[in-house]
Design an enzyme around this catalytic site. Structure first.
Site, PDB file in Angstrom:
ATOM      1  N   CYS A 142       0.851  -1.289  -0.127  1.00  0.00           N
ATOM      2  CA  CYS A 142       0.088  -0.177   0.103  1.00  0.00           C
ATOM      3  C   CYS A 142       0.806   1.205  -0.024  1.00  0.00           C
ATOM      4  O   CYS A 142       2.015   1.262   0.083  1.00  0.00           O
ATOM      5  CB  CYS A 142      -1.076   0.061   1.129  1.00  0.00           C
ATOM      6  SG  CYS A 142       0.080  -0.004   2.771  1.00  0.00           S
TER       7      CYS A 142
ATOM      8  N   HIS B  47       5.520  -5.126   8.476  1.00  0.00           N
ATOM      9  CA  HIS B  47       5.293  -6.730   8.796  1.00  0.00           C
ATOM     10  C   HIS B  47       5.722  -7.496   7.693  1.00  0.00           C
ATOM     11  O   HIS B  47       4.840  -8.419   7.296  1.00  0.00           O
ATOM     12  CB  HIS B  47       4.346  -6.984   9.619  1.00  0.00           C
ATOM     13  CG  HIS B  47       4.268  -6.214  10.954  1.00  0.00           C
ATOM     14  ND1 HIS B  47       2.988  -6.057  11.954  1.00  0.00           N
ATOM     15  CD2 HIS B  47       5.214  -5.652  11.699  1.00  0.00           C
ATOM     16  CE1 HIS B  47       3.386  -5.414  12.844  1.00  0.00           C
ATOM     17  NE2 HIS B  47       4.769  -5.313  13.194  1.00  0.00           N
TER      18      HIS B  47
ATOM     19  N   HIS C 206       4.072   1.478  11.673  1.00  0.00           N
ATOM     20  CA  HIS C 206       3.039   1.408  12.594  1.00  0.00           C
ATOM     21  C   HIS C 206       2.845   2.317  13.622  1.00  0.00           C
ATOM     22  O   HIS C 206       2.016   2.570  14.512  1.00  0.00           O
ATOM     23  CB  HIS C 206       3.224  -0.194  13.206  1.00  0.00           C
ATOM     24  CG  HIS C 206       3.469  -1.255  12.352  1.00  0.00           C
ATOM     25  ND1 HIS C 206       4.616  -1.535  12.104  1.00  0.00           N
ATOM     26  CD2 HIS C 206       2.562  -1.666  11.665  1.00  0.00           C
ATOM     27  CE1 HIS C 206       4.680  -2.401  11.076  1.00  0.00           C
ATOM     28  NE2 HIS C 206       3.538  -2.697  10.820  1.00  0.00           N
TER      29      HIS C 206
ATOM     30  N   GLU D 287       1.046  -1.112  16.191  1.00  0.00           N
ATOM     31  CA  GLU D 287       0.135   0.044  15.845  1.00  0.00           C
ATOM     32  C   GLU D 287      -0.840   0.212  16.877  1.00  0.00           C
ATOM     33  O   GLU D 287      -1.002   1.408  17.597  1.00  0.00           O
ATOM     34  CB  GLU D 287      -0.647  -0.225  14.617  1.00  0.00           C
ATOM     35  CG  GLU D 287      -1.661   0.992  14.404  1.00  0.00           C
ATOM     36  CD  GLU D 287      -2.506   0.766  13.351  1.00  0.00           C
ATOM     37  OE1 GLU D 287      -2.403   0.077  12.327  1.00  0.00           O
ATOM     38  OE2 GLU D 287      -3.766   1.115  13.407  1.00  0.00           O
TER      39      GLU D 287
ATOM     40  N   THR E 253      -5.972   0.219  11.966  1.00  0.00           N
ATOM     41  CA  THR E 253      -6.311   0.482  10.500  1.00  0.00           C
ATOM     42  C   THR E 253      -6.423  -0.890   9.900  1.00  0.00           C
ATOM     43  O   THR E 253      -6.817  -0.815   8.709  1.00  0.00           O
ATOM     44  CB  THR E 253      -5.225   1.259   9.936  1.00  0.00           C
ATOM     45  OG1 THR E 253      -3.946   0.501  10.524  1.00  0.00           O
ATOM     46  CG2 THR E 253      -4.999   2.401  10.459  1.00  0.00           C
TER      47      THR E 253
ATOM     48  N   SER F 208      -0.890  -8.169  10.448  1.00  0.00           N
ATOM     49  CA  SER F 208      -2.169  -8.241  10.706  1.00  0.00           C
ATOM     50  C   SER F 208      -3.171  -8.178   9.456  1.00  0.00           C
ATOM     51  O   SER F 208      -4.164  -8.927   9.293  1.00  0.00           O
ATOM     52  CB  SER F 208      -2.701  -6.942  11.484  1.00  0.00           C
ATOM     53  OG  SER F 208      -4.088  -6.924  11.810  1.00  0.00           O
TER      54      SER F 208
HETATM   55  S1  SF4 Z   1      -2.562   2.228   7.548  1.00  0.00           S
HETATM   56 FE1  SF4 Z   1      -1.335   0.459   7.240  1.00  0.00          FE
HETATM   57  S2  SF4 Z   1      -2.261  -0.659   5.669  1.00  0.00           S
HETATM   58 FE2  SF4 Z   1      -2.931   1.444   5.684  1.00  0.00          FE
HETATM   59  S3  SF4 Z   1      -2.172   2.556   4.088  1.00  0.00           S
HETATM   60 FE3  SF4 Z   1      -1.214   2.872   5.961  1.00  0.00          FE
HETATM   61  S4  SF4 Z   1       0.603   1.424   6.179  1.00  0.00           S
HETATM   62 FE4  SF4 Z   1      -0.787   0.700   4.406  1.00  0.00          FE
END
Ligand code: SF4
Length: 513
Positions: free
Chosen positions: A214, A243, A276, A328, A366, A425
């Site tokens: 992401c 992770h 995180h 997180e 999240t 996660s």
């Molecule tokens: S909260 Fe976590 S999964 Fe969502 S964009 Fe940010 S790093 Fe990626």
């Protein structure tokens, strides 16, 4: 192209190619002699054997026998599985190696995976050092010429080290002291090769989209890369930057040092906080140690931290939906420790008690499962009718999209493989979402994690990847599945992502690009 390579194998079963009857007996104890090809030694004999192998029915071809070590760590009797064969006429890539290596290791059979050099004759002592520099781990005299005998069928080369030392390869080695041990190891591995050949079939792979890294993960990785460029190694990173084992190992190889806590970091060092996020007390400690701090906290996690502080300032008790111990969640808890109550599921939400039920807010990790979290929030709404929440969902766009994507893929797949590490996660949630959608699902770090029995009778495989997993591992897994027969790939995208986050300002002129 062979008929077998275009559809179901007409005659499933393993064809074994071995230089000598002794090698073949080791690998095919009690097996059908009609599926064994004695190749002899050297280039000319191997070429003739390849032509014979083409005529032997079977779903997959394995070359076995002995080899000599190039890698000094290899010992007599060790098994070597070729990731590719390098020989005078080119390089033969072997996509089967990863899945087969994983199957052998899970069976308790250690195996070394790497390039094997095929030579028409023996390996001189002087050549060994040069070949070591190319990354080759072992040498043999026939595999390169035997590869064409597969004729498009899945192909593997599994050899046992007959000598680890400073000897030339050639016929006399077969009778060497290491021979008996080497052949015992080959015999141990025979049933795994059979199992592998039984899994060969044409398959359809449905790729989930979006999948893999992401925007927050890409940014965090880039932060460490830029920090290494700007400040040089070592760059300390508190906790895993994201992770994923592959990401961490790759950055470690480039000079990043991952620590659990800041007391492991020398004062004044360049230090990165992971995607995180951290609790304020960690930031304070970084200040005391005068660390050169670069914060890779994902902006969407930082948003949850801000919400926690705002609700706390307004006198709310905050119910945080999330998993205890996750990096997180630890960070978010630290922003209002006296006012946050953590719940992981519906049962815990039903039991939660607060001082003032009129002033309760909720926040979420999240990377939770969207459907389950909705249920938990409904329970909280029943208990606390004036419950307030964040203005926009805390479960991030990437989590939501990947769950929608894996659900779509699971509905048309016999089995779903989710690429991600155990401590990820969002990857674990993808497995759960897929199973709720009706398809058995398995979490794998990479192709070695694929168990052969998962694929028995399976024709459609869904392939998804968590937000912390690199896309290059998806490509590796696809290639490895191609080592089990022809694969037709279809991409199913439920959303298109264009989110990108700027770099933190601590990276100077590079920030924001
Ligand atoms: S909260 Fe976590 S999964 Fe969502 S964009 Fe940010 S790093 Fe990626």
């Amino acid at each position: 192209m062979r008929a077998e390579a275009m559809g179901e194998p007409a005659d499933p079963g393993l064809v074994v190619v071995a230089p000598l009857p002794l090698n073949a007996r080791a690998a095919r104890w009690g097996a059908d002699p009609a599926r064994v090809v004695h190749s002899g030694m050297g280039a000319r004999a191997s070429r003739r054997a390849a032509a014979r192998t083409l005529r032997v029915p079977g779903s997959a071809v394995a070359v076995t026998g002995v080899c000599v070590a190039i890698d000094p760590d290899l010992q007599t009797g060790d098994l070597v599985l070729a990731s590719e064969i390098r020989y005078p006429h080119g390089t033969v890539r072997i996509p089967a190696a990863g899945i087969l290596a994983g199957a052998l290791r899970r069976a308790g059979i250690p195996v070394h995976v790497g390039p094997i050099v095929s030579r028409p004759q023996g390996l001189l002592r002087s050549e060994r050092a040069r070949l070591r520099g190319t990354g080759a781990i072992a040498a043999d005299t026939g595999s390169g010429w035997l590869a064409s005998g597969a004729g498009g069928r899945p192909f593997a080369v599994l050899r046992a080290v007959v000598r680890s030392g400073q000897h030339q390869i050639g016929r006399p080695l077969v009778a060497a002291a290491g021979g008996a041990r080497a052949h015992r190891r080959l015999a141990d591995a025979a049933w795994v090769l059979d199992r592998w050949a039984a899994t060969v079939a044409p398959r359809h792979v449905v790729l989930a989209g979006p999948r893999a890294s992401c925007a927050g993960v890409e940014r965090a990785i880039e932060v460490v890369e830029r920090a290494l460029e700007q400040h040089g190694a070592p760059v300390y990173v508190r906790r895993q930057i994201v992770h994923n084992r592959h990401v961490v190992e790759d950055l470690e190889g480039r000079g990043a040092v991952f620590v659990e806590e800041l007391d492991e970091v020398p004062d004044g060092s360049t230090t990165v906080f992971s995607a995180h996020g951290v609790a304020p007390k960690v930031r304070e400690e970084a200040g005391r140690k005068e660390l050169g701090l670069i914060d890779a906290t994902c902006p969407l996690v930082a948003k949850v931290h801000r919400e926690a502080r705002q609700f706390a300032d307004q006198g709310y008790t905050i119910v945080l939906v999330g998993h205890a111990g996750h990096d997180e969640v630890e960070g978010t808890l630290g922003h209002a420790p006296a006012q946050i109550k953590l719940v992981a599921n519906i049962e815990e939400a039903e039991r939660v008690e607060v001082d003032d039920p009129e002033r309760v807010a909720y926040l979420t990790q999240t990377t939770l499962a969207v459907d389950e979290t909705r249920e938990v929030v409904r329970v909280l709404e029943r208990s606390f009718p004036n419950l307030v929440g964040p203005r926009s969902d805390d479960i991030c766009y990437a989590t939501q999209n990947r769950q929608d994507a894996v659900r779509a893929v699971a509905q048309v797949s016999d089995v779903v493989l989710v690429i991600g590490s155990r401590n990820s996660s969002n990857s674990n949630r993808l497995v759960e979402v897929s199973e709720r959608a009706g398809a058995p699902a398995y979490l794998i770090d990479d192709e070695e994690g694929i168990e052969l029995e998962w694929l028995e009778g399976v024709r459609t495989i869904g392939l998804a990847a968590g937000a912390s997993a690199p896309e290059r591992i998806v490509r590796r897994v696809l290639e490895a599945l191609g080592g089990l027969g022809p694969v037709e790939v279809e991409e199913r995208a439920v959303a298109v992502e264009s989110v990108r986050f700027g770099l933190p300002r601590e990276l100077g002129a590079a920030a924001g690009d």
